[in-house]
Design a protein around this motif. Structure first.
Motif, PDB file in Angstrom:
ATOM      1  N   ILE A 167      -4.690  -8.123 -31.148  1.00 47.91           N
ATOM      2  CA  ILE A 167      -4.008  -9.546 -31.260  1.00 47.91           C
ATOM      3  C   ILE A 167      -4.479 -10.163 -32.552  1.00 47.91           C
ATOM      4  CG2 ILE A 167      -3.658 -11.684 -30.239  1.00 47.91           C
ATOM      5  CD1 ILE A 167      -1.965  -9.832 -28.620  1.00 47.91           C
ATOM      6  N   TYR A 171      -2.374 -11.309 -35.890  1.00 42.36           N
ATOM      7  CA  TYR A 171      -2.557 -12.626 -36.271  1.00 42.36           C
ATOM      8  C   TYR A 171      -2.781 -12.808 -37.887  1.00 42.36           C
ATOM      9  CZ  TYR A 171      -2.897 -15.107 -31.926  1.00 42.36           C
ATOM     10  OH  TYR A 171      -2.505 -15.716 -30.810  1.00 42.36           O
ATOM     11  N   ILE A 174       0.074 -11.525 -39.767  1.00 42.11           N
ATOM     12  CA  ILE A 174       1.078 -12.798 -39.917  1.00 42.11           C
ATOM     13  C   ILE A 174       0.732 -13.638 -41.048  1.00 42.11           C
ATOM     14  CG2 ILE A 174       2.047 -14.623 -38.685  1.00 42.11           C
ATOM     15  CD1 ILE A 174       1.916 -13.130 -36.116  1.00 42.11           C
ATOM     16  N   ALA A 230       2.417 -10.456 -24.845  1.00 43.93           N
ATOM     17  CA  ALA A 230       1.621 -10.882 -26.021  1.00 43.93           C
ATOM     18  C   ALA A 230       1.851 -10.242 -27.279  1.00 43.93           C
ATOM     19  CB  ALA A 230       0.302 -11.132 -25.941  1.00 43.93           C
ATOM     20  N   SER A 233       5.687 -10.681 -28.329  1.00 46.15           N
ATOM     21  CA  SER A 233       6.007 -11.903 -29.063  1.00 46.15           C
ATOM     22  C   SER A 233       5.134 -11.820 -30.166  1.00 46.15           C
ATOM     23  CB  SER A 233       5.583 -13.175 -28.309  1.00 46.15           C
ATOM     24  OG  SER A 233       4.668 -12.872 -27.334  1.00 46.15           O
ATOM     25  N   LEU A 234       4.315 -11.016 -30.907  1.00 47.49           N
ATOM     26  CA  LEU A 234       3.774 -11.007 -31.969  1.00 47.49           C
ATOM     27  C   LEU A 234       4.521  -9.985 -33.126  1.00 47.49           C
ATOM     28  CD1 LEU A 234      -0.073 -10.663 -32.255  1.00 47.49           C
ATOM     29  CD2 LEU A 234       1.245 -12.611 -32.927  1.00 47.49           C
ATOM     30  N   ILE A 237       7.450 -11.478 -35.217  1.00 48.19           N
ATOM     31  CA  ILE A 237       7.105 -12.386 -36.296  1.00 48.19           C
ATOM     32  C   ILE A 237       6.730 -11.594 -37.655  1.00 48.19           C
ATOM     33  CG2 ILE A 237       5.652 -14.179 -37.005  1.00 48.19           C
ATOM     34  CD1 ILE A 237       4.956 -14.705 -34.374  1.00 48.19           C
TER      35      ILE A 237
ATOM     36  N   TYR B 170      -3.981 -20.409 -34.875  1.00 52.24           N
ATOM     37  CA  TYR B 170      -4.576 -19.039 -34.645  1.00 52.24           C
ATOM     38  C   TYR B 170      -5.987 -19.058 -34.944  1.00 52.24           C
ATOM     39  CZ  TYR B 170       0.162 -16.770 -35.410  1.00 52.24           C
ATOM     40  OH  TYR B 170       1.561 -16.263 -35.106  1.00 52.24           O
ATOM     41  N   TYR B 189      -2.822 -14.681 -23.619  1.00 47.11           N
ATOM     42  CA  TYR B 189      -2.210 -14.216 -24.517  1.00 47.11           C
ATOM     43  C   TYR B 189      -0.686 -13.917 -24.104  1.00 47.11           C
ATOM     44  CZ  TYR B 189      -6.026 -13.174 -27.780  1.00 47.11           C
ATOM     45  OH  TYR B 189      -7.271 -13.336 -28.435  1.00 47.11           O
ATOM     46  N   ASP B 190      -0.423 -13.501 -23.080  1.00 50.20           N
ATOM     47  CA  ASP B 190       0.866 -13.313 -22.439  1.00 50.20           C
ATOM     48  C   ASP B 190       1.531 -14.494 -22.019  1.00 50.20           C
ATOM     49  OD1 ASP B 190       1.023 -10.524 -22.420  1.00 50.20           O
ATOM     50  OD2 ASP B 190       0.987 -10.253 -20.425  1.00 50.20           O
TER      51      ASP B 190
END
Lengths: 247, 269
Positions: A167, A171, A174, A230, A233-234, A237, B170, B189-190
């Motif tokens: 994750i 980030y 992104i 998660a 949804s990343l 983007i 973030y 996170y979910d």
């Protein structure tokens, strides 16, 4: 006889729970209508019928989750784990992510909106054909990105990689892309992450992750089973920003 | 009669949502797994319930919430209502207090009724053996959405760039992750992805576009987006913060118990 009673009792509890879920909305709307806006409520009967439908609908939905979506997602995950074929599992993960996203109404709306925004910014032509082509490409991009996300998430569960590393890498990706993507697309890209996961996809994907993590030795359903949403949804983007840079 | 038509129309649209998923499930079940799942009838009934439930839910929302939510978003952002400098075509962020309050309240309320979130919270309670309370998790997430949407509304009013907020967010999430227990991280996170679907998106989007359209100098296309992004980022922080808090309280409790025991030992040797 007692079975019928039990069913009625369970149904009553479901309805009461759903009514409780709706209560905050009723309170907020009532408060603002009476205290702040101070105008008579438009179409009160219609709103009351609507509220009743919402409560009954929620109760049905939750019961359906318990007896349909959750058990099916989990038994399928267990069957794939038992079979031990990574190819089938990855294929299933991709199909579930791509197939459930590509027809998502929220995504179709956002893609059309994005095409208009970008055309206004002068990046593409403003005729309907160019707009449709752009929106279609964007939709496919997002659907592929969700498919990829579920695949990565499933591989992570199998390998036991910690979720936070992936994750945080996402980030950073992104943030880096934000500075290279056309500014018109950034807001849409950020929003697209939130609209991809539909109400039917979420329970299935969650059950898939939890079922997989609980049938693989050494994986914990709590720390390893969650996280698929998660990723889903990343990645949109990032993919949408890349799409904006390439197109 | 109109209601029946409305329900049938929505049912038709929902059917097209469910069919691709059903096809994928049946195909993989038939080709890859080659075994009928236990209780196929019960599962089919479950799917039927989900289909009926979603249809009624959407029809109800369209009748009860969406028109009211959109009207209220329009009324609250109307310069006449806002008053102060807005009447003269100027923007002062303090004039929009009611907008922030409404954004927070409606963000909280719509999230509390969000079916995807209910699904994830139920699963989390079941998997954690009750250590995570479904209602508690949903409240934490709803508080996150409330703060997020409210801050997002402030961003539109003040006209500051979206990406700085998100990048800062973030950063905060990364720091919180370092301090949080491994147990909660994936779930936190979910919870960012599930907050914004059927109920929240239409109302929040209407608020964003209404704000951007009525505030002078804001473009609906450039500034109207971004509220959903806030609503997906802040729940992660809220759930992590809740986990951080619980951990800290537990640690303090353990230390206190330890001290008490030591004291007791000293006073009663």
């Amino acid at each position: 006889m007692s079975d019928t009673l039990k069913t009625i009792h369970a149904l009553g509890r479901l309805l009461a729970g759903a009514a409780g879920d709706l209560l905050p909305i009723v309170l907020v709307v009532a408060f603002f209508q009476v205290v702040v806006i101070r105008e008579p409520f438009p179409n009160l009967t219609e709103a009351l019928i609507g509220a009743a439908l919402v409560v009954v609908g929620l109760a049905f939905f939750i019961r359906g989750l318990d007896i349909g979506l959750f058990p099916l997602g989990e038994t399928m995950a267990q069957a794939f784990a038992k079979k031990g074929s990574l190819v089938w599992l990855v294929g299933f993960a991709f199909a579930l992510g791509f197939g459930t996203t590509v027809a998502e109404p929220a995504l179709i709306a956002v893609a059309a909106e994005a095409a208009r925004t970008v055309a206004e910014g002068g990046l593409i032509a403003t005729d309907p054909e160019a707009l449709n082509a752009y929106a279609y490409g964007l939709r496919m991009t997002v659907a592929v990105s969700v498919g990829v996300a579920i695949v990565v998430g499933v591989v992570r569960i199998i390998k036991g990689w910690p979720v936070q590393r992936l994750i945080i890498a996402g980030y950073l990706g992104i943030v880096a892309l934000t500075f290279f993507a056309p500014p018109e697309i950034v807001g849409i890209a950020y929003d697209s992450g939130g609209v991809t996961t539909s109400t039917i996809t979420v329970p299935l994907v969650t059950a898939l992750g939890v079922g997989l993590a609980s049938s693989i030795k050494g994986r914990n359903p709590m720390t390893d089973g969650f996280g698929l949403i998660a990723f889903a949804s990343l990645t949109p983007i990032m993919f949408v920003m890349v799409y904006g840079m390439v197109y | 009669m109109e209601l029946v038509n409305h329900i049938l129309g929505t049912a038709w649209a929902t059917l097209f949502d469910v069919i691709p998923i059903a096809i994928i499930l049946v195909c993989f079940q038939a080709v890859a797994i080659r075994r009928v799942p236990p209780n196929p009838k019960r599962i089919a009934v479950g799917f039927l319930y989900v289909f009926i439930g979603l249809t009624l839910f959407l029809v109800g929302l369209e009748m009860a919430l969406f028109p009211v939510g959109q009207t209220m978003a329009r009324q609250l952002t109307d310069p006449q209502f806002v008053g102060g400098a807005a009447v003269l075509g100027q923007v002062k962020w303090t004039d929009y207090i009611w907008v922030y309050v409404f954004a927070a309240a409606i963000g909280f309320a719509t999230t509390a009724a969000e079916p995807s979130l209910i699904a994830v919270a139920l699963k989390a309670e079941q998997v954690s053996g009750g250590a995570i309370n479904a209602t508690g998790l949903r409240i934490a997430v709803a508080i996150g959405v409330a703060v997020g949407v409210s801050l997002g509304a402030f961003r539109i009013v003040s006209g500051t760039p979206l990406h700085w907020y998100i990048i800062a967010g973030y950063g905060v999430v990364m720091l919180q992750t370092l301090a949080a227990s491994k147990f909660i991280i994936a779930l936190a996170y979910d919870s960012g992805g599930v907050t914004t679907s059927t109920v929240t998106v239409p109302v929040v989007t209407a608020l964003g576009l209404g704000l951007a359209a009525t505030i002078p100098g804001r473009s609906a296309v450039l500034d109207g987006f971004g509220l959903i992004a806030f609503a997906s980022l802040f729940p992660i922080m809220a759930v992590l913060a809740y986990a951080n808090l619980v951990q800290w309280l537990e640690k303090r409790q353990i230390q206190r118990n330890f001290r008490d025991q030591n004291q007791q030992r000293e006073t009663h040797p």
